[in-house]
Design an enzyme around this catalytic site. Structure first.
Site, PDB file in Angstrom:
ATOM      1  N   HIS A 784     -62.664  46.834   4.779  1.00 62.21           N
ATOM      2  CA  HIS A 784     -61.258  47.255   4.776  1.00 62.21           C
ATOM      3  C   HIS A 784     -60.519  46.678   3.567  1.00 62.21           C
ATOM      4  CE1 HIS A 784     -61.406  48.745   9.023  1.00 62.21           C
ATOM      5  NE2 HIS A 784     -62.387  47.870   9.075  1.00 62.21           N
ATOM      6  N   LYS A 976     -44.626  46.482  10.485  1.00 60.68           N
ATOM      7  CA  LYS A 976     -45.998  46.143  10.129  1.00 60.68           C
ATOM      8  C   LYS A 976     -46.028  44.699   9.680  1.00 60.68           C
ATOM      9  CE  LYS A 976     -45.964  49.606   7.337  1.00 60.68           C
ATOM     10  NZ  LYS A 976     -47.162  50.414   7.422  1.00 60.68           N
ATOM     11  N   ARG A 977     -47.218  44.189   9.455  1.00 59.40           N
ATOM     12  CA  ARG A 977     -47.356  42.808   8.998  1.00 59.40           C
ATOM     13  C   ARG A 977     -46.570  42.605   7.705  1.00 59.40           C
ATOM     14  NH1 ARG A 977     -51.737  40.946   5.885  1.00 59.40           N
ATOM     15  NH2 ARG A 977     -52.690  42.981   6.261  1.00 59.40           N
ATOM     16  N   LYS A 982     -46.964  45.452   1.044  1.00 56.55           N
ATOM     17  CA  LYS A 982     -46.386  46.450   1.951  1.00 56.55           C
ATOM     18  C   LYS A 982     -44.917  46.723   1.622  1.00 56.55           C
ATOM     19  CE  LYS A 982     -49.648  45.615   5.705  1.00 56.55           C
ATOM     20  NZ  LYS A 982     -50.261  46.956   5.717  1.00 56.55           N
ATOM     21  N   THR A1087     -53.285  52.835   9.498  1.00 54.62           N
ATOM     22  CA  THR A1087     -53.268  53.573  10.764  1.00 54.62           C
ATOM     23  C   THR A1087     -51.875  53.658  11.373  1.00 54.62           C
ATOM     24  OG1 THR A1087     -53.883  51.530  11.921  1.00 54.62           O
ATOM     25  CG2 THR A1087     -55.667  53.021  11.304  1.00 54.62           C
ATOM     26  N   LYS A1091     -49.892  56.830  13.880  1.00 53.91           N
ATOM     27  CA  LYS A1091     -49.222  56.715  15.177  1.00 53.91           C
ATOM     28  C   LYS A1091     -47.851  57.379  15.120  1.00 53.91           C
ATOM     29  CE  LYS A1091     -51.523  52.262  15.513  1.00 53.91           C
ATOM     30  NZ  LYS A1091     -51.351  50.799  15.373  1.00 53.91           N
TER      31      LYS A1091
END
Length: 1239
Positions: A784, A976-977, A982, A1087, A1091
């Site tokens: 990953h 998210k983290r 990000k 992912t 969702k």
């Protein structure tokens, strides 16, 4: 083996004649005995006879584990596996296991047993110590006593914890007759199976030897006897009926091999032996050796057969069974006869290599042979089903006897055939049905659990106690399917996948379980009638905090799909005591607290204290059933917890207690006073820390050491469990890759490769080439990672200190690979260095990714973009060498969790418009929504569903943060983290820009502004200071914006604390717009976007990871794209050729100048955005980001267009189901097939 019982209506003389009739066919069969002791028993006259110790007491009381060194663990592991697969709670399984072991023992003539019990003597016990390669004889029958009276033979046992002295132990003449006068060495022991590695089998073990003298047979008087003796291994085979004499053909009809189990038929003369049953065992764990096969007409292809011979002159029907020899199979066969109401008159055993041929002489209950053809066929089918179904369960049953000896006690003998059959039918009738799912039955089950499991009065219990009872009720139904699934897997013996991941972010299990079981509405109705609301009870459940972020949630989704698609799978992970930390926000700063998610227990897990493996400490299994949707299949997720072994401490204590003549209590007091007790407690705490916390902080050497211990603890326990399960059924490791597939989820479990190599070479004695071929065919690796900095490396010094043998194997793998690579590419030392497993440098390290690639048959990327990165950047050298190894399977998420569970309103709406619920298993059917996307009725219903979900989310925001938000606003979400790549920081700077614009507008312009609720959530790693500053900046901006009356409801900023799966189930359905704005080239898949897509949320995203494929499915016109494309910016570390906008400079200066406070604290954060320090390109992409936000505002005003785009997003999400991902893995990587458990 069950011998024919006596008819209670017959006289004593008739019964005696009956016993004499069978004396010529005394049968000896082997069984692994683990405990032997002596008891004095008197019968008829004064002769004292040997009997199995404490037969009645040990039927009911579990025995303490023997004090043995590490090799003893194998027996416990095998026993534990049976208990796992059966799935019953531990104590109930132990009771059931003792009962089943009881059934395997011989059924003795009831009259003989009654006579013997009347004269029962006292019981003595012996201590536990080790033996190897011994013969254990259990003798049932009659012995003739001398006519002039036999002198009393005394048998004494020493006190417990002391070995017997030879002078204290003598045995009676068990084999009378002058022709058998001899002496034979015997040993009285308490033994457990241990490996025999050659040499003197009796050396270095505590045991006592004594001479066994055979006597004469001068008279006819009969004396009951039952003896258990253990005889030392002899160089010359001897007849067990004639100790001291060599074996001869009249006595033994197969070549005995003292290191392997055998079944032997003896021919004894009437004057020496009456109605005898002898159990013979060699204590060893070596594989069975082949013997000369007998002349038979049976099939030799390895299949089991049952033949019927009905011409026997003795008036009985002969069932001739040929099957592979398995522990416990004899007991299964005899139980079949017993359940069918038949009587076994006699039996014989012969061997054909690894197979046995057993002939059972069977009659009906009235002593007649069986004539009816249909009855014979029914019996034959029952025997075949029992033989085929015993599998490794029988092995587990027999090994379960390792804690004590169980002797079958004969029933009264007064039951009629009808009574026995009625009992059997009742038992199977009770076990044959499944729990009922009507509301009345569910209510009764819940209330029973309230009273008997939760131990609360059914007239007084609260919501949490009701949740616990509800969960146990659901678990009962899970276990039914779980049992059936694993029994079916055993019977079919398919290739199994073993999914190894250090993270499983499972979330809550209640709602997912009842929906997959198909009984959610039934439970809701049952609870409603009891005065409870299902939704309220579901909120009582905490999250299983076993992972961090997308990787962990991906593993959970894949387990759900594997169960639903009926694949034979076991998942393995760690049972973290605290899991990921609990995030607490104090004055805008993140604080980490332990997540005590196990404080109130976990009703879904099944503790397997008997399933444990030694990995320096004890790895104890906790099993979690994972149900599939629309199927009876329920697979297993096994989590390991570290517990202190205590074995060596107990062994040391044992030696201390028996070392001298001090009283035991005094010695223990001395040990206690010296501080050993405190040290033991400290050692326990050290052992348990291995599985305490997910991902310990590895910035220090101690943290790196703990992480390595954690990884090895996980893979060693898992590999031992996997290999043990394989060996239960197979004895040829060449079949291993055809029955076992390993999936390594990222590099964290990569030590499993080396552990399998070590076990195959060091423990299974395979040569390197054979072991290497097996490993390379068994492992599949998914990475990953997108950059070299993220690849895991372990310092050589650390590996050498903790795992020296594994380091040696890594060096050997690397050496062989380098030599082979030189022959292919020549002396290209730069490329050789890049591809080497060992990285030379200031800190010499092992590259775990290189190790995984070299040793795996497939290397998987997680999206099309990621695959290109692997080929061109990350593993280019390996791809050039092995292009056939590299594949990609785009990640997916399960629609059952993220639509059916979290968004039931949308689920019902989709089913209504598609006209079916089949899309829940076949998500491609969602494409049918495309033709209805413009339908105003669907749009209205779609909007109403979204509004309801927004109401739920707004309530949660107000409860958790105190901020009240407007439902008319666009809910703009980024959860998210927290990480720099990000780019939550760019989102916050965009909020600052929006706030600045609103503040500078006049009132008329503000009326045109689209109201927004900007929602951010996520956790920063405890040691990640930049991420923590981003969280603080978010709170500083929120405090400023939310408190500004000029802005009002036009802009609200919310940070959701402690974001987890349960919170995501509220946030995702209620979102209008979701941001996925990672720097291009840094997201492997993503992912989270899938969702939101399934729930009809529009995406504002960069063309990175799986977003590229989302664009292909729904079209760029149905989402809002940000920033550069991958082909425009191929090197993520280079600055793109575009300037920084004036808007970006403005918002950064506002933060730097202290507009939101904490000027000094945020200076370093602002410095990271300057020029060449802006590694993640916030400045370069900021203008594009603002344009995408403006486009989202314009579309949101047009409700019809926005709703149409939302419907098309859901319709195009079918490709991103984890079901599709798993099917691709199964076909192209794992080579496994569905194994559906029949209803």
């Amino acid at each position: 083996m069950a011998l024919r019982g006596s008819d209670p209506t017959r006289s004593n003389d008739e019964r005696r004649d009956q016993r004499l009739h069978h004396e010529q066919a005394a049968t000896v069969t082997l069984r692994p005995w683990t405990t032997t002791a002596l008891v004095v028993e008197r019968g008829g006259g004064d002769a004292e006879l040997v009997k199995q110790a404490e037969t009645q007491r040990r039927l009911r009381k579990p025995r303490e584990a023997p004090l043995l060194p590490e090799p003893h663990l194998e027996s416990r592991q095998t026993a534990a596996e049976f208990q796992l697969d059966d799935g019953a709670p531990a104590e109930r399984r132990r009771r059931r296991g003792r009962a089943r072991r009881d059934d395997r023992m011989p059924v003795v003539d009831p009259a003989t047993e009654a006579d013997r019990r009347e004269e029962e003597g006292s019981v003595a016990d012996s201590s536990s110590w080790e033996v190897r390669d011994l013969r254990c004889f259990e003798i049932w029958g009659r012995k003739r006593e001398a006519s002039d009276g036999v002198k009393e033979h005394h048998h004494h046992l020493p006190p417990p914890l002391h070995p017997p002295h030879p002078s204290q132990c003598t045995l009676p003449p068990l084999h009378p007759g002058p022709s058998f006068a001899c002496y034979r060495t015997i040993t009285i022991v308490d033994a457990c199976p241990l490996p025999y590695e050659g040499g003197n089998p009796s050396s270095s073990y505590s045991q006592a030897s004594t001479s066994l003298a055979a006597g004469s047979d001068p008279g006819p008087s009969l004396v009951d006897f039952h003896a258990v003796i253990v005889v030392e291994m002899a160089a010359t085979p001897v007849s067990p009926l004639a100790p001291g004499l060599p074996c001869a053909e009249p006595y033994i009809r197969s070549t005995p091999n003292l290191s392997h189990r055998r079944s032997v038929l003896f021919n004894s003369e009437p004057k020496h032996f009456n109605h005898a049953f002898i159990s013979h065992n060699v204590i060893s764990k070596h594989p069975r050796a082949s013997t000369a096969s007998q002349d038979t007409d049976f099939a030799s292809d390895g299949s089991s057969t049952v033949a019927i011979e009905n011409d026997d002159v003795a008036g009985s029907t002969v069932f001739v069974i040929r099957a592979r020899n398995r522990i416990g199979l004899l007991g299964v066969i005899t139980r079949v006869f017993k359940v069918l109401g038949l009587t076994v008159q006699g039996a014989s055993v012969e061997f054909e290599g690894d197979f046995f041929v057993k002939s059972f002489h069977v009659t009906s209950s009235d002593g007649k042979k069986l004539e009816d053809v249909e009855d014979l066929e029914r019996i034959r089918k029952s025997l075949m089903e029992a033989i085929d179904g015993v599998g490794d369960t029988s092995a587990g049953l027999m090994q379960a006897g390792g804690r004590g000896v169980v002797v079958k006690k004969s029933v009264s003998g007064l039951e009629s055939l009808g009574e026995r059959r009625a009992k059997a039918e009742k038992m199977f009738g009770l076990m044959d049905g499944f729990l009922k799912n009507d509301p009345m039955s569910l209510q009764k089950d819940i209330l029973d659990h309230v009273e008997y499991t939760v131990a609360r009065s059914r007239f007084n219990f609260d919501d949490f106690e009701a949740f616990q009872a509800l969960s146990h009720s659901v678990r009962d139904r899970l276990i039914e399917r779980w049992h059936d699934t694993h029994q079916h897997f055993k019977k079919q013996d398919p290739k199994r996948l073993y999914f190894l991941s250090l993270e499983f972010l499972m979330g809550r299990s209640l709602s997912n379980s009842v929906i997959n079981l198909g009984i959610r509405d039934e439970y809701a109705e049952a609870l409603s009638q009891l005065g409870f609301e299902y939704e309220v009870l579901a909120e009582q459940e905490g999250d299983a905090a076993l992972g961090n972020g997308g990787l962990a949630r991906l593993s959970a989704c894949q387990m759900d799909s594997l169960a639903t698609l009926d694949y034979p799978v076991w998942g393995y992970g760690l049972r973290y005591q605290y899991g990921l930390f609990r995030q607490v926000i104090v004055d805008g700063y993140q604080h980490e607290q332990p997540d005590y998610w196990l404080n109130f227990g976990n009703p879904w897990e099944i503790e397997r204290i008997q399933v444990s493996y030694s990995v320096k400490v004890e790895a104890v299994a906790y099993d979690n059933p994972i149900p599939g949707y629309g199927t009876r299949n329920a697979i297993n997720l096994r989590l390991w917890a570290a517990k202190p072994s205590g074995q060596y401490d107990l062994f040391y204590l044992f030696h201390c207690l028996v070392a001298d003549d001090l009283p035991i209590g005094l010695k223990f007091q001395e040990s206690y006073n010296t501080g050993d007790y405190i040290n033991a407690i400290v050692n326990r705490q050290k052992a348990e820390t291995i599985s305490y916390v997910l991902y310990p902080d590895d910035r220090s050497y101690q943290g790196k050491e703990l992480r390595l211990k954690q990884q090895y603890f996980f893979v060693s326990a898992s590999v031992q469990d996997i290999i043990r399960r394989f060996k239960d059924v197979h004895d040829n490791f060449d079949e291993f890759p055809d029955k076992v597939a390993f999936q390594i989820n990222d590099t964290h479990p990569s030590l499993a490769i080396v552990e399998v190599m070590r076990m195959l070479i060091d423990e299974e004695c395979l040569d390197w080439g054979r072991a290497w071929e097996i490993v390379c065919r068994a492992f599949s690796f998914t990475t990953h990672t997108v950059n070299t900095e993220g690849l895991e490396k372990i310092p050589v010094d650390l590996l050498g200190s903790l795992l020296p043998r594994h380091l040696q194997i890594m060096y050997d793998i690397n050496h062989r690979f380098m030599e082979d690579l030189k022959r292919k590419i020549g002396q290209d030392y730069s490329r050789l260095e890049r591809m080497s497993i060992v990285e030379e440098g200031i800190v010499k390290s092992i590259r775990m990714a290189n190790l995984s690639i070299i040793c795996s048959h497939t290397v998987n990327g997680v999206s099309k973009v990621h695959f290109e990165l692997l080929k061109t950047r990350l593993f280019k050298d390996f791809h050039d060498l092995w292009p056939q190894k590299f594949q990609y399977k785009t990640n997916g998420v399960t629609q059952r969790r993220w639509i059916v569970v979290s968004n039931p309103g949308l689920c019902s709406l989709i089913s209504k418009w598609l006209g079916t619920e089949a899309w829940i298993r076949n998500v491609d059917l969602l494409a049918g929504l495309q033709e209805h996307a413009s339908n105003p009725v669907l749009q209205q219903e779609w909007t109403m569903t979204k509004t309801i979900n927004k109401m739920r989310l707004a309530d949660y925001i107000e409860t958790s943060t105190g901020v009240k938000v407007s439902l008319d606003a666009m809910f703009d979400v980024q959860v998210k983290r927290i990480h720099e790549y990000k780019r939550q920081l760019m989102n916050i700077l965009g909020i600052v820009y929006r706030y600045d614009c609103i503040k500078n507008m006049n009132k008329s312009d503000r009326k045109k502004v689209v109201p927004r609720v900007c929602i951010i959530g996520g956790k920063a790693a405890p040691g990640y200071e930049v991420a923590k500053k981003i969280i603080k900046l978010c709170h500083a901006v929120a405090e400023k914006v939310n408190g500004d009356d000029d802005v009002g409801d036009l802009l609200k900023v919310v940070f959701i604390p402690d974001y987890n799966v349960s919170v995501a189930e509220l946030v995702i359905p209620g979102s209008d717009l979701s941001q996925h704005i990672s720097t291009v080239g840094h997201e492997a898949s993503g992912t989270g976007s899938m969702k939101f897509l399934m729930n009809g949320c529009l995406l504002l995203a960069t063309a990175d990871g799986s977003t590229v494929e989302i664009i292909e499915e729904i079209g760029a016109e149905n989402m809002f794209l940000v920033g550069a494309k991958l082909h425009e910016d191929p090197q993520s570390g280079d600055k793109p050729a575009r300037g920084v906008s004036i808007q970006f400079i403005r918002v950064v200066s506002m933060v730097r100048d202290g507009y939101f406070g904490f000027k000094e604290y945020f200076n370093s954060l602002c410095d990271s955005l300057e020029d060449d320090k802006d590694f993640y390109k916030l400045g370069a992409d900021f203008s594009s980001y603002l344009e995408a936000q403006a486009m989202a505002d314009r579309v949101f005003v047009n409700k019809e267009k926005w709703t149409c785009m939302s419907i098309l997003s859901t319709a195009g999400s079918g490709k991103f189901s984890s079901d599709r991902t798993i099917e691709e893995y199964a076909k192209h990587a794992w080579g496994i097939e569905p194994c559906r458990c029949p209803f």
